[in-house]
Design an enzyme around this catalytic site. Structure first.
Site, PDB file in Angstrom:
ATOM      1  N   CYS A   1     -15.766  61.369  -1.860  1.00 14.24           N
ATOM      2  CA  CYS A   1     -15.539  59.923  -1.817  1.00 14.24           C
ATOM      3  C   CYS A   1     -16.699  59.220  -1.115  1.00 14.24           C
ATOM      4  O   CYS A   1     -17.157  58.162  -1.550  1.00 14.24           O
ATOM      5  CB  CYS A   1     -14.218  59.619  -1.120  1.00 14.24           C
ATOM      6  SG  CYS A   1     -12.790  60.344  -1.950  1.00 14.24           S
TER       7      CYS A   1
ATOM      8  N   CYS B   1     -12.927  61.690   1.862  1.00 11.70           N
ATOM      9  CA  CYS B   1     -13.476  63.047   1.851  1.00 11.70           C
ATOM     10  C   CYS B   1     -14.973  63.002   1.495  1.00 11.70           C
ATOM     11  O   CYS B   1     -15.535  61.943   1.235  1.00 11.70           O
ATOM     12  CB  CYS B   1     -12.723  63.911   0.840  1.00 11.70           C
ATOM     13  SG  CYS B   1     -12.956  63.371  -0.864  1.00 11.70           S
TER      14      CYS B   1
END
Length: 172
Positions: free
Chosen positions: A106, A103
């Protein structure tokens, strides 16, 4: 609504307590807190885990001993995973793992790690771990997570670049 990487998102971790699965909110954070305290006596570990868990979960007094046993078993399991991860790392070369499903947060951690390595001049193997089962195997239940040489440095938030640089320097 809280997203996948939002540290405020409530997450229940299944824990077998006296033959039944119970969802425990804040279990990963409690384990990290106890690890950071450096408590070695298992009875104190179990008591501190129970104290921390009770802050966000209802624990009937009649079941407190069963919860202590289950929490201690979970704590031991997480410790074994961390030790195994430390043994797997490359000899002589730093290994950094960014744990998360890929995501936005991340990816931000991955980019911050790359910049921190460039700023510190440290040579390291950087690995993205995006498989949910593998993330859980590393003891990370809230993403993003960051491990350096097998030690979990952060879980559930995006650390700043300066913080990552500090961890890298400490791990050299």
């Amino acid at each position: 609504m809280a997203g996948c990487c939002d540290p405020r998102a409530p997450r229940a971790v299944p824990l077998p307590v006296n033959g039944r699965q119970v969802g425990i909110i804040g279990l990963e954070q409690a384990v990290m807190e106890v690890i950071s305290q450096g408590i070695s006596d298992e009875s104190r570990v179990a008591e501190e885990l129970l104290r921390l868990i009770k802050q966000k979960n209802y624990v009937p007094e009649s079941a407190a001993e069963h919860y202590r046993q289950a929490l201690l078993a979970y704590y031991r399991q997480q410790g074994q995973k961390l030790n195994h991860s430390q043994q797997e790392r490359s000899a002589g070369r730093m290994q950094i793992k960014v744990l998360g499903p890929g995501c936005k947060k991340c990816k931000a951690v991955y980019e911050a790690v790359q910049k921190a390595l460039a700023n510190t001049g440290v040579d390291a193997e950087v690995v993205k771990v995006e498989n949910p089962a593998q993330i859980a195997d590393h003891g990370v239940l809230m993403t993003p997570g960051l491990m350096i040489n097998g030690k979990l440095k952060v879980s559930g938030r995006v650390p700043g670049q300066a913080e990552i640089e500090k961890w890298i320097k400490e791990s050299v």
